[in-house]
Structure formats: C-alpha cells, structure tokens
Design a protein around this motif. Structure first.
Motif, PDB file in Angstrom:
ATOM      1  N   GLU A  80      -5.534  -6.265   2.938  1.00 58.47           N
ATOM      2  CA  GLU A  80      -4.836  -4.993   2.733  1.00 58.47           C
ATOM      3  C   GLU A  80      -4.216  -4.509   4.034  1.00 58.47           C
ATOM      4  OE1 GLU A  80      -4.089  -3.244  -0.013  1.00 58.47           O
ATOM      5  OE2 GLU A  80      -4.816  -5.042  -0.993  1.00 58.47           O
ATOM      6  N   ASN A  81      -4.956  -4.671   5.150  1.00 58.53           N
ATOM      7  CA  ASN A  81      -4.416  -4.262   6.448  1.00 58.53           C
ATOM      8  C   ASN A  81      -3.196  -5.091   6.821  1.00 58.53           C
ATOM      9  OD1 ASN A  81      -6.368  -2.321   6.819  1.00 58.53           O
ATOM     10  ND2 ASN A  81      -7.756  -3.658   7.937  1.00 58.53           N
ATOM     11  N   LEU A  82      -3.263  -6.397   6.524  1.00 56.07           N
ATOM     12  CA  LEU A  82      -2.126  -7.268   6.805  1.00 56.07           C
ATOM     13  C   LEU A  82      -0.914  -6.861   5.976  1.00 56.07           C
ATOM     14  CD1 LEU A  82      -3.775 -10.807   7.045  1.00 56.07           C
ATOM     15  CD2 LEU A  82      -2.568  -9.596   8.857  1.00 56.07           C
ATOM     16  N   LYS A  83      -1.159  -6.503   4.704  1.00 56.12           N
ATOM     17  CA  LYS A  83      -0.074  -6.075   3.825  1.00 56.12           C
ATOM     18  C   LYS A  83       0.591  -4.821   4.390  1.00 56.12           C
ATOM     19  CE  LYS A  83       0.937  -4.828  -0.965  1.00 56.12           C
ATOM     20  NZ  LYS A  83       1.510  -3.519  -0.655  1.00 56.12           N
ATOM     21  N   GLU A  84      -0.241  -3.860   4.841  1.00 58.32           N
ATOM     22  CA  GLU A  84       0.308  -2.628   5.404  1.00 58.32           C
ATOM     23  C   GLU A  84       1.098  -2.921   6.669  1.00 58.32           C
ATOM     24  OE1 GLU A  84      -2.802   0.173   5.970  1.00 58.32           O
ATOM     25  OE2 GLU A  84      -3.313   0.306   3.843  1.00 58.32           O
ATOM     26  N   PHE A  85       0.701  -3.983   7.378  1.00 57.79           N
ATOM     27  CA  PHE A  85       1.378  -4.335   8.626  1.00 57.79           C
ATOM     28  C   PHE A  85       2.674  -5.089   8.358  1.00 57.79           C
ATOM     29  CE2 PHE A  85       1.930  -7.514  12.070  1.00 57.79           C
ATOM     30  CZ  PHE A  85       2.187  -6.636  13.115  1.00 57.79           C
ATOM     31  N   THR A  86       2.642  -6.005   7.347  1.00 57.24           N
ATOM     32  CA  THR A  86       3.815  -6.848   7.109  1.00 57.24           C
ATOM     33  C   THR A  86       4.920  -6.127   6.361  1.00 57.24           C
ATOM     34  OG1 THR A  86       2.748  -7.725   5.117  1.00 57.24           O
ATOM     35  CG2 THR A  86       2.538  -9.022   7.132  1.00 57.24           C
ATOM     36  N   ASP A  87       4.594  -5.174   5.506  1.00 58.07           N
ATOM     37  CA  ASP A  87       5.629  -4.461   4.753  1.00 58.07           C
ATOM     38  C   ASP A  87       6.691  -3.858   5.680  1.00 58.07           C
ATOM     39  OD1 ASP A  87       4.562  -5.170   2.369  1.00 58.07           O
ATOM     40  OD2 ASP A  87       4.126  -3.151   1.671  1.00 58.07           O
ATOM     41  N   ILE A 121       7.652 -14.885  -0.508  1.00 60.26           N
ATOM     42  CA  ILE A 121       6.327 -14.435  -0.078  1.00 60.26           C
ATOM     43  C   ILE A 121       5.888 -13.216  -0.873  1.00 60.26           C
ATOM     44  CG2 ILE A 121       5.034 -13.400   1.853  1.00 60.26           C
ATOM     45  CD1 ILE A 121       6.816 -15.129   3.711  1.00 60.26           C
ATOM     46  N   THR A 122       6.835 -12.299  -1.104  1.00 60.34           N
ATOM     47  CA  THR A 122       6.476 -11.027  -1.741  1.00 60.34           C
ATOM     48  C   THR A 122       6.455 -11.104  -3.262  1.00 60.34           C
ATOM     49  OG1 THR A 122       8.808 -10.314  -1.696  1.00 60.34           O
ATOM     50  CG2 THR A 122       7.426  -9.682   0.167  1.00 60.34           C
ATOM     51  N   ASP A 123       7.014 -12.188  -3.838  1.00 61.24           N
ATOM     52  CA  ASP A 123       7.084 -12.297  -5.290  1.00 61.24           C
ATOM     53  C   ASP A 123       5.687 -12.284  -5.910  1.00 61.24           C
ATOM     54  OD1 ASP A 123       8.238 -12.644  -7.829  1.00 61.24           O
ATOM     55  OD2 ASP A 123       7.918 -14.809  -7.716  1.00 61.24           O
ATOM     56  N   VAL A 127       4.315  -5.799  -3.612  1.00 63.66           N
ATOM     57  CA  VAL A 127       4.836  -5.261  -2.357  1.00 63.66           C
ATOM     58  C   VAL A 127       5.292  -3.825  -2.555  1.00 63.66           C
ATOM     59  CG1 VAL A 127       5.571  -7.496  -1.506  1.00 63.66           C
ATOM     60  CG2 VAL A 127       7.156  -6.111  -2.845  1.00 63.66           C
ATOM     61  N   SER A 128       5.490  -3.146  -1.448  1.00 70.00           N
ATOM     62  CA  SER A 128       5.896  -1.750  -1.517  1.00 70.00           C
ATOM     63  C   SER A 128       7.332  -1.632  -2.039  1.00 70.00           C
ATOM     64  CB  SER A 128       5.808  -1.108  -0.132  1.00 70.00           C
ATOM     65  OG  SER A 128       6.800  -1.647   0.726  1.00 70.00           O
ATOM     66  N   ILE A 135      15.410  -5.469   0.191  1.00 69.51           N
ATOM     67  CA  ILE A 135      15.988  -6.733  -0.289  1.00 69.51           C
ATOM     68  C   ILE A 135      17.231  -6.447  -1.129  1.00 69.51           C
ATOM     69  CG2 ILE A 135      15.607  -8.705  -1.826  1.00 69.51           C
ATOM     70  CD1 ILE A 135      12.648  -8.619  -0.914  1.00 69.51           C
ATOM     71  N   LYS A 136      17.129  -5.470  -2.024  1.00 63.28           N
ATOM     72  CA  LYS A 136      18.266  -5.094  -2.868  1.00 63.28           C
ATOM     73  C   LYS A 136      19.437  -4.623  -2.006  1.00 63.28           C
ATOM     74  CE  LYS A 136      19.636  -1.468  -6.106  1.00 63.28           C
ATOM     75  NZ  LYS A 136      20.469  -0.816  -5.077  1.00 63.28           N
ATOM     76  N   ASP A 137      19.154  -3.780  -1.012  1.00 61.90           N
ATOM     77  CA  ASP A 137      20.202  -3.253  -0.140  1.00 61.90           C
ATOM     78  C   ASP A 137      20.890  -4.375   0.649  1.00 61.90           C
ATOM     79  OD1 ASP A 137      19.667  -0.711  -1.011  1.00 61.90           O
ATOM     80  OD2 ASP A 137      18.458  -0.147   0.731  1.00 61.90           O
TER      81      ASP A 137
END
Length: 217
Positions: A80-87, A121-123, A127-128, A135-137
C-alpha cells in the motif's frame, strides 16, 4: 452444506498435520534412528505449518519458528505504501510528456512506450483516479496536436469552410476526436491533396486507430 464442508476440510487438515509431524518421526524412532527422527520431525512440522498458513500466528517447534500473519500484514502495508508512492510518480511522469510540458529530448514513440508500460502495470490494480486521468490526458494531448497539424495543413488551400467543418469534428473538452474516415470525408472537398497533407492525414488516422505515432521511415 458449506459449513459441513468447511468442518470436513478443517478436520482433514488437522489429521494430515498430526500425521505429517508424528508419522515419520515415530517410524524412525521405532527403528532406532534418532538423527533421521529429528529430520523427519522438523520436515513434518514445516509441512504442517504450511497446511495451516491461514490460521498460523506463531509456530515454534523442532528448531523452526514462524510469525506469518504479522509478516503478511507488514507485506500488505508495504504494498500500500508503494502504491501511494508510485501513483504520484506515474502522474508526474505522464504529465511531463503532455499538457505543454513535453520532454523534447524523448522521441514520441518512446514517450508512448513509457505510458503503455505504465498502463500495463496499473491495469487491474485499482490505481488512483489521478493516474487514470493522466493517461487519458496524455492521449488527448497527442490527439489535439495531430488534429491541429491537420488544420494548419489545409490553411494554404484558402478554404475556410473546410477548415471550419474540420474544426467542428473535434471537442477536446469532451475528448471527442473524429475518425480517419470522417476526416477524409471533409477533406475530400479540397481540390487536391499534397504529399505533405497526405502524411498528416495518415499520421492522424494511424493514431486514432492505434493510439501510437505512425513511423514515416
């Protein structure tokens, strides 16, 4: 029925655990081989522990100690910490390559390769919304750039009505971009298509189809 099945599975695992720990060790003890008995006891304890991973808080025996539940919790917390860091890293990396902040030193195809890897990776990883929007932008930014090049490419024809029709096909705020066929229909009103404009049309149509830059080599 489900409760009976759970009880049956639980009893079966318990019996297997006892057999794994006691069976081999008793056999080697019976035939007078203490060294083999110790090895069998340790191996049986290890196997029994893995059979009971979901229940195991702490196990100590035969020189083996497990504290699995806490380890699993710590691993989940780390993820979870890694997710918060990578987002934020994903978002900033994508935005650097769009929204007017492009990395001019990185070719367009490499930029798209980076974004595609982030998408992969995020699929399916919850992801947030910020990452999804970034990605859309990124793709919208590239659509707008290609479409604007098309509009600029027909300015020399002095056909304002064609330029207007083409412009009306796009609504950047709603992420609406015309198909290659729609573009062809509008531009068919031009007296002729130059090789330069033909390339721009192909660039846009390819990107619309693949969301990836067309190679002109």
């Amino acid at each position: 029925m489900k409760e009976d099945k759970k009880k049956y599975i639980g009893v079966t695992i318990t019996i297997l655990s006892v057999l794994l720990i006691l069976g081999p060790s008793l056999f080697f003890g019976f035939i007078g081989k203490p060294a083999e008995m110790g090895v069998a006891l340790a191996a049986g304890a290890l196997a029994a522990a893995f059979l009971n991973l979901d229940k195991l808080q702490k196990f100590k025996g035969a020189g083996i100690e497990f504290e699995l539940k806490q380890a699993v919790k710590e691993a989940q917390a780390t993820i979870e910490n890694l997710k918060e860091f990578t987002d934020p890293l994903f978002v900033s990396s994508i935005k650097i390559m769009s929204v007017g902040m492009t990395w001019d030193g990185i070719p367009e195809n490499i930029q798209h390769d980076i974004v595609r890897k982030i998408e992969k990776i995020t699929d399916g990883n919850n992801v947030s919304v910020d990452v999804t929007n970034a990605i859309k932008d990124f793709y919208d930014y590239n659509f707008i750039q290609l479409f604007n090049r098309l509009i600029s490419g027909i300015e020399g024809y002095y056909k304002p009505e064609v330029s207007k029709q083409l412009s009306l096909l796009m609504d950047a705020e709603k992420s609406i971009f015309p198909s290659g066929k729609q573009v062809d229909q509008v531009l068919s009103e031009l007296p002729h298509i130059t090789p330069e404009l033909e390339d721009l049309i192909k660039d846009y149509a390819f990107y619309k189809e693949n969301r990836y830059p067309r190679s002109r080599s």
